[in-house]
Scaffold this motif. Structure first.
Motif, PDB file in Angstrom:
ATOM      1  N   ARG A 296       0.799  -1.227   0.000  1.00 60.26           N
ATOM      2  CA  ARG A 296       0.000   0.000   0.000  1.00 60.26           C
ATOM      3  C   ARG A 296       0.832   1.278   0.000  1.00 60.26           C
ATOM      4  O   ARG A 296       0.282   2.367  -0.128  1.00 60.26           O
ATOM      5  CB  ARG A 296      -0.916   0.027   1.230  1.00 60.26           C
TER       6      ARG A 296
ATOM      7  N   ASP B 146       4.017   3.646  -1.502  1.00 60.64           N
ATOM      8  CA  ASP B 146       4.934   3.911  -2.611  1.00 60.64           C
ATOM      9  C   ASP B 146       5.849   5.071  -2.255  1.00 60.64           C
ATOM     10  O   ASP B 146       5.429   6.054  -1.626  1.00 60.64           O
ATOM     11  CB  ASP B 146       4.155   4.256  -3.885  1.00 60.64           C
TER      12      ASP B 146
ATOM     13  N   THR C 208       3.296   7.895  -0.916  1.00 66.58           N
ATOM     14  CA  THR C 208       1.862   7.784  -1.169  1.00 66.58           C
ATOM     15  C   THR C 208       1.344   6.510  -0.507  1.00 66.58           C
ATOM     16  O   THR C 208       1.879   5.416  -0.752  1.00 66.58           O
ATOM     17  CB  THR C 208       1.560   7.752  -2.675  1.00 66.58           C
ATOM     18  N   TYR C 209       0.318   6.660   0.321  1.00 65.66           N
ATOM     19  CA  TYR C 209      -0.252   5.518   1.039  1.00 65.66           C
ATOM     20  C   TYR C 209      -1.677   5.297   0.560  1.00 65.66           C
ATOM     21  O   TYR C 209      -2.510   6.216   0.575  1.00 65.66           O
ATOM     22  CB  TYR C 209      -0.251   5.775   2.541  1.00 65.66           C
ATOM     23  N   LYS C 210      -1.964   4.078   0.096  1.00 65.65           N
ATOM     24  CA  LYS C 210      -3.304   3.745  -0.378  1.00 65.65           C
ATOM     25  C   LYS C 210      -4.101   3.180   0.797  1.00 65.65           C
ATOM     26  O   LYS C 210      -3.982   1.994   1.141  1.00 65.65           O
ATOM     27  CB  LYS C 210      -3.226   2.742  -1.525  1.00 65.65           C
TER      28      LYS C 210
ATOM     29  N   ARG D 238      -9.296   1.086  -1.428  1.00 66.20           N
ATOM     30  CA  ARG D 238      -9.326   0.994  -2.885  1.00 66.20           C
ATOM     31  C   ARG D 238      -9.542   2.362  -3.529  1.00 66.20           C
ATOM     32  O   ARG D 238      -9.046   2.640  -4.626  1.00 66.20           O
ATOM     33  CB  ARG D 238     -10.447   0.041  -3.317  1.00 66.20           C
TER      34      ARG D 238
ATOM     35  N   SER E 175      -6.447   7.586  -1.158  1.00 64.99           N
ATOM     36  CA  SER E 175      -4.997   7.588  -1.018  1.00 64.99           C
ATOM     37  C   SER E 175      -4.554   8.877  -0.346  1.00 64.99           C
ATOM     38  O   SER E 175      -5.180   9.935  -0.495  1.00 64.99           O
ATOM     39  CB  SER E 175      -4.305   7.439  -2.376  1.00 64.99           C
TER      40      SER E 175
ATOM     41  N   SER F 284      -1.039  11.325   0.390  1.00 60.95           N
ATOM     42  CA  SER F 284       0.310  11.581  -0.115  1.00 60.95           C
ATOM     43  C   SER F 284       0.963  12.707   0.672  1.00 60.95           C
ATOM     44  O   SER F 284       0.296  13.592   1.214  1.00 60.95           O
ATOM     45  CB  SER F 284       0.269  11.947  -1.603  1.00 60.95           C
TER      46      SER F 284
ATOM     47  N   THR G 171      -6.732  12.042  -1.951  1.00 59.75           N
ATOM     48  CA  THR G 171      -7.385  11.833  -3.213  1.00 59.75           C
ATOM     49  C   THR G 171      -8.393  10.696  -3.071  1.00 59.75           C
ATOM     50  O   THR G 171      -8.066   9.626  -2.542  1.00 59.75           O
ATOM     51  CB  THR G 171      -6.384  11.466  -4.333  1.00 59.75           C
ATOM     52  N   TYR G 172      -9.619  10.949  -3.534  1.00 59.01           N
ATOM     53  CA  TYR G 172     -10.675   9.940  -3.451  1.00 59.01           C
ATOM     54  C   TYR G 172     -11.232   9.687  -4.841  1.00 59.01           C
ATOM     55  O   TYR G 172     -11.646  10.619  -5.542  1.00 59.01           O
ATOM     56  CB  TYR G 172     -11.793  10.409  -2.522  1.00 59.01           C
TER      57      TYR G 172
END
Length: 434
Positions: free
Chosen positions: A363, A365, A394-396, A399, A402, A404, A431-432
Motif C-alpha cells: 500500500r 509507494d 503515497t499511502y493507499k 481501494r 490515497s 500523499s 485523493t478519493y
C-alpha cells in the motif's frame, strides 16, 4: 464574419467544456470504457511563496481539485476527455484565490463516407513572462479551441488526397494578452509505398487575425513521412515556411514584416525491450504566440511580454525503465530556442529531469525527483539556473482513498540578483476516486 464567430465562442467557452464533460459522462454508461472521476484536497506550505530574492513570505495554499477522464469506444463518433479543475486559497492572502485548469478534449464524427468533422479544446495555465517566478501573479489561462471538417479522396489503393479546413480560436484569460482567430486550410497527398512506409506532400495556409489589429499569414509546403518497424516508429515532415505580419498603424499607414525558413517535425518512439522505451520529439516552426505550439510541447513556454511572431525550435526526449521489483525510473531531456522576429530578443532553455518510484509495500509507494534547467537570455547576455528536487510517499488507505506527502526544494541562481530565490516547501494531500 471572423469577429462575429469570436464573440459567439467567447461567452460559450466554459459552457462548452462543461457540456462535453456531461455528455461524456452520460455516454459512458453505454460504452465499455467507464468514466473515471476523482476529487482531492492538497495543502502546500512554502517558506517563500512569492519566490522573492529577499523579504521572503511564508504561506499555505489549500487547493480543492476534481479530475475526470473518459475515452469512448470506436464508432461513428469518438471522443477523448481528460481534465482537472482546481480552486486554491492562500491562508495569509499572499495571492488572491485562484482557479487552476488543465483540460484536453478531442472528438470526431463521421458525417458521411470519408467525411469527418473534428472538435478539440485545450486549456492550460501558462506563464506570462518566462523570466519571472512561477507564481499566480505571473500566470494566465490559455484556451485553444479548434473545429472543422476533413475529407479523404481515395485515388487508388495506395494513393489518397486529404482536404481539411479548421477554425482555431486561442484566447488568454488576462485582458492584456493577445487573442486571435485563425483559419487553416490543408491539402495533402499521401502514398502507401509499403505496408510499413508512407510519404507525401502537404501544403497549408494559415490566416490569423489578432485583436491588436495585426494580421499574420503563414504558408508552408512540406514533405511528410511515416515509417514503422516491429519495435520502432518514426514520423515527421520537412519543408519551407513563409510568415508575414501586417499591422495597421493608422488609416493611411501600415507596417509589414516577412520571414521565411526551413521548418520540420520529427517523432521517434522505440521499445528497447519489454521493460524500457525511449522517445524523441522535435520541431522547428515559424509561428506566433497565439498558436498552439506550447500545447504540443508542454515544457515549452512563450514569453508573452515579447512581440508576436517568433521562430521556435523545441526538443523533448525521454527514457522509461521498469524493474523486476516494480520500481521505475524516467529520465527526460528538454531544449528550446525562441527568436522573436520583431526584436533582437533570443531565449534558450535546456533541462534534464529524473524521477524514480518504488513500492515499499502493498500500500505504500516511495518517489523522488530532481530537475535542472539552464536559461540563456542573449539580448541581455544573462544566464539563469533553476534546480528543483522533491521526495514523497503515497499511502493507499483503501481501494478509493490515497494519502500523499512531499517535501521539496527550489532554487534559482542568476546573473541578475533580482531573479534569484530559494524556496522550501511541504505538501500533504488526499485523493478519493469517485
Amino acid at each position: 464574419m471572423v469577429r462575429t464567430i469570436r464573440s459567439a465562442i467567447r461567452w460559450k467557452r466554459e459552457a462548452f467544456i462543461l457540456f462535453v464533460a456531461a455528455a461524456t459522462a452520460v455516454s459512458s454508461v453505454a460504452t465499455a470504457e467507464p468514466l473515471k472521476m476523482s476529487a482531492g484536497i492538497d495543502n502546500r506550505h512554502s517558506d517563500n511563496a512569492r519566490e522573492a530574492p529577499s523579504n521572503e513570505e511564508s504561506d499555505t495554499e489549500t487547493r480543492l481539485r476534481v479530475s475526470v477522464s473518459h475515452q469512448s469506444d470506436p464508432g461513428r463518433c469518438t471522443s477523448n476527455l481528460g481534465a482537472t479543475l482546481g480552486y486554491g486559497y492562500w491562508h495569509s492572502d499572499t495571492f488572491d484565490p485562484e482557479t487552476y485548469t488543465n483540460a484536453d478534449f478531442s472528438g470526431e464524427c463521421e458525417l458521411a463516407h470519408q467525411l469527418n468533422w473534428a472538435v478539440s479544446d485545450n486549456v492550460r495555465d501558462v506563464s506570462q513572462d518566462s523570466r519571472g517566478p512561477s507564481t499566480p501573479d505571473n500566470t494566465t489561462r490559455k484556451n485553444v479551441f479548434r473545429t472543422g471538417p476533413n475529407y479523404t479522396i481515395k485515388l487508388s489503393p495506395r494513393d489518397s488526397i486529404q482536404l481539411s479546413a479548421e477554425y482555431e480560436n486561442p484566447q488568454f484569460e488576462e485582458a492584456e494578452e493577445t487573442d486571435s482567430d485563425r483559419l487553416i486550410g490543408i491539402i495533402a497527398w499521401n502514398r502507401l509505398f509499403s505496408p510499413t512506409f508512407s510519404g507525401g506532400v502537404s501544403a497549408s495556409t494559415d490566416r490569423a487575425e489578432l485583436d491588436t489589429d495585426e494580421e499574420i499569414d503563414k504558408d508552408t509546403l512540406s514533405l511528410v513521412f511515416n515509417k514503422r518497424w516491429p519495435a520502432m516508429r518514426v514520423s515527421g515532415s520537412v519543408g519551407n515556411s513563409r510568415i508575414e505580419r501586417d499591422r495597421i498603424e493608422s488609416r493611411f499607414r501600415g507596417v509589414s514584416q516577412e520571414s521565411d525558413g526551413v521548418v520540420g517535425d520529427l517523432m521517434l518512439e522505440r521499445e528497447l525491450n519489454p521493460s524500457s522505451e525511449i522517445y524523441l520529439q522535435a520541431s522547428r516552426q515559424l509561428t506566433d504566440q497565439t498558436s498552439d505550439f506550447d500545447i504540443q510541447f508542454d515544457d515549452f513556454e512563450f514569453n508573452l511580454r515579447e512581440t508576436t511572431t517568433v521562430e521556435v525550435t523545441a526538443l523533448e526526449a525521454g527514457l522509461g525503465k521498469r524493474f523486476s521489483d516494480a520500481s521505475s525510473v524516467n529520465i527526460g531531456l528538454t531544449a528550446s530556442r525562441s527568436d522573436y522576429l520583431q526584436t533582437t530578443d533570443k531565449e534558450e532553455r535546456a533541462g534534464l529531469s529524473l524521477r524514480y518510484s518504488r513500492p515499499l509495500g502493498s500500500r505504500l509507494d516511495f518517489n523522488v525527483g530532481a530537475s535542472m534547467t539552464h536559461y540563456r537570455y542573449e539580448d541581455e547576455g544573462e544566464d539563469d539556473e533553476l534546480f528543483n528536487s522533491n521526495v514523497g510517499l503515497t499511502y493507499k488507505a483503501s481501494r478509493d482513498l490515497s494519502v500523499s506527502g512531499q517535501i521539496g526544494h527550489k532554487q534559482r541562481t542568476s546573473d541578475l540578483v533580482s531573479r534569484e530565490y530559494t524556496e522550501n516547501w511541504i505538501a500533504l494531500g488526499l485523493t478519493y476516486a469517485i
